[in-house]
Every structure is written in C-alpha cells, then in structure tokens.
Design a protein around this motif. Structure first.
Motif, short mmCIF file in Angstrom:
data_model
loop_
_atom_site.label_atom_id
_atom_site.label_comp_id
_atom_site.label_asym_id
_atom_site.label_seq_id
_atom_site.Cartn_x
_atom_site.Cartn_y
_atom_site.Cartn_z
N GLN A 111 -2.65 5.73 1.53
CA GLN A 111 -3.64 4.70 1.83
C GLN A 111 -3.53 4.25 3.29
O GLN A 111 -4.54 4.15 4.00
CB GLN A 111 -3.44 3.49 0.91
CG GLN A 111 -3.85 3.74 -0.53
CD GLN A 111 -3.47 2.57 -1.44
OE1 GLN A 111 -2.46 1.90 -1.21
NE2 GLN A 111 -4.30 2.31 -2.45
N ARG B 247 0.83 -1.21 0.00
CA ARG B 247 0.00 0.00 0.00
C ARG B 247 0.87 1.25 0.00
O ARG B 247 2.05 1.21 0.32
CB ARG B 247 -0.93 -0.02 1.23
CG ARG B 247 -2.00 -1.10 1.13
CD ARG B 247 -2.59 -1.47 2.47
NE ARG B 247 -3.63 -2.50 2.31
CZ ARG B 247 -3.36 -3.80 2.21
NH1 ARG B 247 -2.11 -4.24 2.25
NH2 ARG B 247 -4.35 -4.67 2.06
N LYS C 181 -4.54 7.19 5.82
CA LYS C 181 -5.98 7.43 5.89
C LYS C 181 -6.70 6.28 6.58
O LYS C 181 -7.58 6.50 7.42
CB LYS C 181 -6.54 7.64 4.49
CG LYS C 181 -6.21 9.00 3.89
CD LYS C 181 -6.90 9.19 2.55
CE LYS C 181 -6.68 10.60 2.01
NZ LYS C 181 -7.36 10.82 0.71
N THR C 182 -6.32 5.06 6.24
CA THR C 182 -6.98 3.90 6.85
C THR C 182 -6.67 3.83 8.34
O THR C 182 -7.56 3.61 9.17
CB THR C 182 -6.52 2.60 6.16
OG1 THR C 182 -6.76 2.69 4.76
CG2 THR C 182 -7.27 1.40 6.72
#
Length: 416
Positions: free
Chosen positions: A321, A317, A324-325
C-alpha cells in the motif's frame, strides 16, 4: 555467439579467499581465460571456509569457493619452490595479466615485482591487491579483511541514521556484513585492470595496477573524506543522518522512504499521507526549514515529532500500500525485501540474475550472471568452479609443453 571483450586475454590469478577471486570471476565472465594458481594439497583458503552442504567440510563443495571461481581453470603450484617459480614465470610469459594478492616483500624476494617482469614482458599487466598498497610504511603489514575494513574509516558509519542515534548513540565501529568490503575492493581491481588493458591497445605496453584495499574502501566514503580534508569537520553519526528518509516499520515488515527534502518531495509526502497530516498546518513547517538538504546539518526542531507522525502512518499500512501510494505521488519509496523475496521476484527472473551451473562434485548449483546488460555482449556460458588442480595436465602439458611424465616428478617435489 557474440564475442566477449576479453576473449583473447589470458589471466594468471594467484589469489585466495574473496577480493582477488571476485575480480577474477568477472574477468572470466567477460571472456578471459583465467588460470587459478592454488597451493598443492590445500588449494584456495576459500575451499575450507564453506558453507558446506549438510555442514560437512569438503574442499570441492564450499559454497564460497564455488561462487567466486566459476569459469576458471585450476592448477596446483608452489611458486616458493625453484621448480614452481620457473613454471609460474613460464605462465606469466604467456599471460596478458598477472594478478596476485601476495605480500610485497614475498613478491620482491621471488623476483615477481613489476619492474623485473616488465623488463621481460613489456605488454604484461600486473595487478597487485594488498591491504595497504605496495608502497608506504604499511606495505608489509599482515591484515585480514576485518583489519582492512576497520582501517579504512568506513565502519563507524555503518550505524548511521535515526536507528543508530536512538539505540546505539555511543557504540563503536561495527563489522560490515559478510565479505562486502572485499567485493568492493575486488570491483576496484577489476575496473583498474580493464582500464590497463584498454590503455595497452593504444600504447602497446602493460602497466602496474597497485590496488590498496584500504584506499578502495575509503573511496566509498568520499563525502566524509573530502569534508574532513577541506574544513576539518569529522562527520559523526549525527552529521551522517538524513532525518526523514530512512527505514520505517509497517504492518507487514519495513518500508524505505528515500529523499524527503525540497518543496516537491515534501508536498508529495503530505499528499501521500492524505493531504492533511497535522504537521503540515503548523507554523514552523516552513519552506525555509524543510527545503534544506538534510545530510550534514544538525537536528532540526520538531524533527522527532514529524518522524513519529510518518512512522505512525506507516504502521497502519502494508508495504504494498505504501509503495504504490508513494510511487504514485513521485516519492522514492520501496519495501524492504528479504533475500528470499528478492531472488523470487519477477524482476530478477526476467533480468536473468540467477542461472544454473552443474558441478561434478556439488551437483546443480545456482550462480549469478553479469550484474548488468549490454546490447551486444553476451555473458559467458556458465561453467563451474574447477576442482583442485583439475587443469594441471591441460595447462602444464598442452599450454607450457611439459611432458606428462614430468608431472609426477614435480608433484613429488612439492612444486605442483
């Protein structure tokens, strides 16, 4: 414009290179009139350190000096001459703070020790910045910043964590980047000086601020210092390790995962990884084991396997990504940013971290503003670092009352 807290404070700064000038920079930023004393014909050693535009040495274009001396006035003065010492005493008589980084033996020989000065100027604050302090068996030792930082016991911990244990398990201490330790000690000096100014408001008397760089740096390692003092445990790189938080490589750089302990954080990590990473269903993945704080315990069983699983997931990733996750699940996760990315970020722009300063020799420069914001205190209007001796006439004639024709005589004698 809103008044700044040190608008009526006069500081005489007899310091060079980084620590003292860094302290003086923030006192000036807070409104103080900082008169910087520099060696005639040479100036602060930082003027010779660079970096320089085009790698061409120029004492008026040193990036290091220009950064550390904004909003100050420069005079050339040699206090080790009789005339120079008399002028310095005259300046000190008008000052609120006399800050120096000279060896204690020299200060004593010149009669500039606190006891002597305080007998004449009871409101004076003297801030002395030395490698090991103004007292004790090491008070007169010579030391450069590199000596002091290694004498503080902090540099062994610069290589902590999994990367250190994997790649440098038996390596000795390492050098910290740039002048970070000098700046840390400078902040200590600034804080102590501000506290002395605050105390003077109620007592009417100044005091001696004795700053040991070694002590200031040791204070950044309080857990290690206190643990050894309490139970004799010498914190090694292994004991200084938090096994799962740390820096992980991802598709487009590095990601930094903060606290990973306690049921909430581990549940959030598992959820971030899709809810079903293989280790979450293992019988050894228990509350008793994983809810322990990780700092200062020996390596748990299966730690490498779990960390490898996290690393593999990150490699698939991007920084954005993962960040934010992770943030959406309440984890302290952020991408590792380069200096270029930090300075170009919208966050830094909106906070006003950088500002433009026009210097008569170096041209348009980028400078840093106060590293914090308050609701009523404005940062000082940015002024450039001074040219060498730029304010001799202004300070010696306008402030001290010398006649202009005395300046060439003093200059010829080597006093200014």
């Amino acid at each position: 414009m809103t008044a700044r807290p040190l608008d009526d404070v006069l500081v005489v700064e007899w310091c060079s290179l980084v620590c003292g000038p860094f302290c003086g920079k923030w006192l000036a930023e807070a409104g103080a009139d900082v008169i910087k004393i520099e060696t005639p014909g040479e100036g602060d050693e930082a003027r010779r350190r660079g970096p320089f535009p085009g790698d061409e040495p120029d004492p008026e274009r040193s990036g290091l000096f220009l950064l550390l001396n904004t909003n100050k006035r420069s005079v050339t003065l040699d206090p080790e001459t009789a005339d120079g010492l008399a002028i310095l005493r005259d300046l000190i008589a008008r000052a609120d703070v006399f800050m120096h980084d000279r060896p204690p033996a020299l200060i004593d020989a010149l009669g500039l020790d606190y006891e002597t000065l305080a007998a004449q100027h009871e409101r004076l604050i003297v801030t002395a910045i030395t490698p090991y302090g103004s007292t004790g068996p090491r008070r007169d030792e010579h030391a450069y910043p590199l000596n002091v930082v290694h004498a503080s016991g902090t540099t062994y911990h610069q290589l902590a964590g999994q990367i250190a244990l994997r790649d440098f398990p038996d390596d000795g201490p390492v050098k910290p980047g740039s002048f970070i330790a000098e700046c840390d000690a400078g902040l200590n000096a600034g804080t102590a000086t501000l506290a002395a100014l605050l105390a003077r408001m109620s007592t009417g008397r100044g005091q001696f601020v004795d700053v040991s760089k070694q002590w200031a740096l040791m204070s950044t390692q309080r857990p290690e210092v206190h643990r050894y003092a309490s139970d004799g445990t010498l914190v090694t790189r292994e004991l200084d390790t938090e096994w799962f938080p740390g820096v992980y490589r991802c598709k487009d750089g590095w990601i930094v995962i903060g606290a990973v302990w306690g049921q909430r954080n581990w549940s959030a990590l598992v959820a971030m990884m899709g809810g079903d990473p293989w280790f979450a269903s293992e019988p050894w993945f228990t509350e008793e084991l994983w809810n322990l704080p990780q700092l200062g315990i020996h390596k748990p069983d299966h730690a490498d396997e779990v960390r490898d699983a996290i690393a593999e997931w990150c490699m698939e990733r991007t920084r954005e990504q993962i960040q934010k996750t992770g943030q959406a699940h309440g984890l302290t996760i952020t991408g590792h940013a380069t200096m270029e990315e930090v300075l170009a970020s919208e966050q830094m722009r909106l906070r006003g971290f950088l500002r433009e300063v026009e210097h008569p020799e170096a041209g348009a420069l980028t400078d840093t503003a106060f590293p914090f914001r308050t609701s009523t205190i404005d940062s000082r209007r940015p002024g450039p670092a001074p040219l060498l001796g730029e304010h001799n006439r202004e300070v010696y004639c306008d402030l001290l009352g010398l006649e202009p024709e005395q300046l060439p005589i003093l200059r010829h004698a080597g006093a200014i």
